[in-house]
Scaffold this motif. Structure first.
Motif, PDB file in Angstrom:
ATOM      1  N   LEU A   1      -2.021   9.735   4.898  1.00 24.45           N
ATOM      2  CA  LEU A   1      -2.581   8.394   4.346  1.00 24.45           C
ATOM      3  C   LEU A   1      -3.455   7.643   5.396  1.00 24.45           C
ATOM      4  O   LEU A   1      -4.139   6.945   5.043  1.00 24.45           O
ATOM      5  CB  LEU A   1      -1.206   7.755   3.926  1.00 24.45           C
ATOM      6  N   LYS A   2      -3.058   7.897   6.477  1.00 25.67           N
ATOM      7  CA  LYS A   2      -3.938   7.196   7.685  1.00 25.67           C
ATOM      8  C   LYS A   2      -5.231   7.629   7.751  1.00 25.67           C
ATOM      9  O   LYS A   2      -6.122   7.015   7.969  1.00 25.67           O
ATOM     10  CB  LYS A   2      -3.278   7.147   8.925  1.00 25.67           C
ATOM     11  N   LEU A   3      -5.545   9.068   7.486  1.00 24.81           N
ATOM     12  CA  LEU A   3      -6.547   9.765   7.581  1.00 24.81           C
ATOM     13  C   LEU A   3      -7.573   9.162   6.298  1.00 24.81           C
ATOM     14  O   LEU A   3      -8.689   9.091   6.479  1.00 24.81           O
ATOM     15  CB  LEU A   3      -6.379  11.303   7.548  1.00 24.81           C
ATOM     16  N   VAL A   4      -6.727   9.328   5.159  1.00 27.32           N
ATOM     17  CA  VAL A   4      -7.944   8.954   3.997  1.00 27.32           C
ATOM     18  C   VAL A   4      -7.854   7.449   3.618  1.00 27.32           C
ATOM     19  O   VAL A   4      -8.807   7.274   2.702  1.00 27.32           O
ATOM     20  CB  VAL A   4      -6.877   9.755   2.618  1.00 27.32           C
ATOM     21  N   GLY A   5      -7.264   6.510   4.007  1.00 26.82           N
ATOM     22  CA  GLY A   5      -7.288   5.201   3.717  1.00 26.82           C
ATOM     23  C   GLY A   5      -7.047   4.950   2.292  1.00 26.82           C
ATOM     24  O   GLY A   5      -6.271   5.629   1.607  1.00 26.82           O
ATOM     25  N   ASP A   6      -7.906   4.042   1.993  1.00 28.04           N
ATOM     26  CA  ASP A   6      -7.554   3.671   0.369  1.00 28.04           C
ATOM     27  C   ASP A   6      -8.744   4.201  -0.300  1.00 28.04           C
ATOM     28  O   ASP A   6      -9.023   3.516  -1.604  1.00 28.04           O
ATOM     29  CB  ASP A   6      -7.629   1.974   0.437  1.00 28.04           C
TER      30      ASP A   6
ATOM     31  N   THR B   1       0.980  -1.246   0.078  1.00 27.97           N
ATOM     32  CA  THR B   1      -0.064  -0.101  -0.167  1.00 27.97           C
ATOM     33  C   THR B   1       0.796   1.207  -0.014  1.00 27.97           C
ATOM     34  O   THR B   1       2.027   1.164   0.466  1.00 27.97           O
ATOM     35  CB  THR B   1      -1.082   0.182   1.282  1.00 27.97           C
ATOM     36  N   PRO B   2       0.128   2.389  -0.413  1.00 29.05           N
ATOM     37  CA  PRO B   2       1.046   3.755  -0.202  1.00 29.05           C
ATOM     38  C   PRO B   2       1.506   3.850   1.054  1.00 29.05           C
ATOM     39  O   PRO B   2       2.667   4.360   1.449  1.00 29.05           O
ATOM     40  CB  PRO B   2      -0.094   4.727  -0.688  1.00 29.05           C
ATOM     41  N   LEU B   3       0.613   3.513   2.085  1.00 30.87           N
ATOM     42  CA  LEU B   3       1.023   3.761   3.429  1.00 30.87           C
ATOM     43  C   LEU B   3       2.092   2.978   3.933  1.00 30.87           C
ATOM     44  O   LEU B   3       3.054   3.495   4.745  1.00 30.87           O
ATOM     45  CB  LEU B   3      -0.187   3.398   4.428  1.00 30.87           C
ATOM     46  N   ALA B   4       2.316   1.611   3.252  1.00 26.65           N
ATOM     47  CA  ALA B   4       3.439   1.069   3.715  1.00 26.65           C
ATOM     48  C   ALA B   4       4.585   1.364   3.346  1.00 26.65           C
ATOM     49  O   ALA B   4       5.741   1.340   3.926  1.00 26.65           O
ATOM     50  CB  ALA B   4       3.139  -0.260   3.068  1.00 26.65           C
TER      51      ALA B   4
ATOM     52  N   GLY C   1     -11.302   7.488  -2.108  1.00 20.91           N
ATOM     53  CA  GLY C   1     -11.054   8.286  -3.057  1.00 20.91           C
ATOM     54  C   GLY C   1     -10.288   9.729  -2.786  1.00 20.91           C
ATOM     55  O   GLY C   1      -9.543  10.324  -3.531  1.00 20.91           O
ATOM     56  N   GLY C   2     -10.090   9.781  -1.211  1.00 22.19           N
ATOM     57  CA  GLY C   2      -9.034  10.844  -0.673  1.00 22.19           C
ATOM     58  C   GLY C   2      -7.561  10.496  -1.271  1.00 22.19           C
ATOM     59  O   GLY C   2      -6.898  11.155  -1.256  1.00 22.19           O
ATOM     60  N   LEU C   3      -7.371   9.012  -1.613  1.00 21.77           N
ATOM     61  CA  LEU C   3      -6.180   8.771  -1.909  1.00 21.77           C
ATOM     62  C   LEU C   3      -5.835   9.251  -3.212  1.00 21.77           C
ATOM     63  O   LEU C   3      -4.719   9.984  -3.510  1.00 21.77           O
ATOM     64  CB  LEU C   3      -6.159   7.307  -2.232  1.00 21.77           C
ATOM     65  N   PHE C   4      -6.639   9.526  -4.308  1.00 27.00           N
ATOM     66  CA  PHE C   4      -6.593  10.110  -5.382  1.00 27.00           C
ATOM     67  C   PHE C   4      -6.388  11.795  -5.195  1.00 27.00           C
ATOM     68  O   PHE C   4      -5.411  12.310  -6.029  1.00 27.00           O
ATOM     69  CB  PHE C   4      -7.539   9.798  -6.236  1.00 27.00           C
ATOM     70  N   MET C   5      -6.886  12.451  -4.316  1.00 25.08           N
ATOM     71  CA  MET C   5      -6.994  13.754  -4.034  1.00 25.08           C
ATOM     72  C   MET C   5      -5.437  13.996  -3.586  1.00 25.08           C
ATOM     73  O   MET C   5      -4.680  14.958  -3.877  1.00 25.08           O
ATOM     74  CB  MET C   5      -7.857  14.332  -3.054  1.00 25.08           C
ATOM     75  N   LEU C   6      -4.839  12.972  -2.606  1.00 21.15           N
ATOM     76  CA  LEU C   6      -3.574  13.047  -1.939  1.00 21.15           C
ATOM     77  C   LEU C   6      -2.404  12.966  -3.219  1.00 21.15           C
ATOM     78  O   LEU C   6      -1.586  13.559  -3.182  1.00 21.15           O
ATOM     79  CB  LEU C   6      -3.273  12.087  -0.933  1.00 21.15           C
TER      80      LEU C   6
END
Length: 168
Positions: A141-146, A82-85, A148-153
């Motif tokens: 990343l912890k806030l948005v999870g996986d 994951t991006p978080l990892a 739609g927020g991931l694409f904004m980030l």
């Protein structure tokens, strides 16, 4: 003048900075592969920053009468779940870099090599910024999870550009 022990420590750090650059370039490739071009852009800027750091060590060692010696650089990891990892690995890596820089600073104090101590002050301050920057992304990343927020980030991270410091 650098003692043999100090020259070895500075060379080890120079080579570690090159490894760091390779790690971030590998992360950039991974993010490109999974379709997160903004994350890839962020990591590419980080790659450039790490190479800048390596060259600072290279130039300092040679300028201080030492011999900058390039060594074998291990291959970095290539994939993350994951991006978080990936960013958690980057944070752990930066914390390790901070520890390594602090160890060299302690050696400079032990050897009473104030010139090296002054040189390292820039890196000590830089590491505070490095850890803060990566930690900030981990938190987001912890806030948005996986979702739609991931694409904004991803879009936001894509705006990062490496600008070499003017005081370098």
């Amino acid at each position: 003048m650098l003692s043999e022990k100090m020259e070895d420590a500075l060379n080890a750090q120079m080579n570690w900075e090159i490894y760091s650059a390779n790690l971030y370039l590998s992360m950039a490739s991974h993010f490109t592969h999974v379709g997160l071009s903004g994350f890839a852009t962020w990591m590419n800027a980080q790659y450039q920053e790490e190479m800048f750091h390596a060259m600072r060590f290279f130039n300092y060692i040679n300028g201080a009468g030492g011999h900058a010696k390039l060594g074998t650089i291990d291959a970095p990891q290539h994939d993350w779940k994951t991006p978080l990892a990936a960013f958690e690995d980057a944070l752990e890596h930066e914390q390790g870099v901070t520890s390594r820089i602090n160890d060299i600073a302690n050696l400079a104090v032990e050897e009473r090599n104030h010139a090296v101590g002054i040189f390292l002050q820039w890196f000590i301050s830089e590491q505070v910024e490095e850890e803060e920057s990566v930690s900030d992304v981990v938190g987001k990343l912890k806030l948005v999870g996986d979702g739609g927020g991931l694409f904004m980030l991803d879009r936001d991270l894509g705006t990062r550009v490496f600008t070499p410091p003017t005081n370098a």
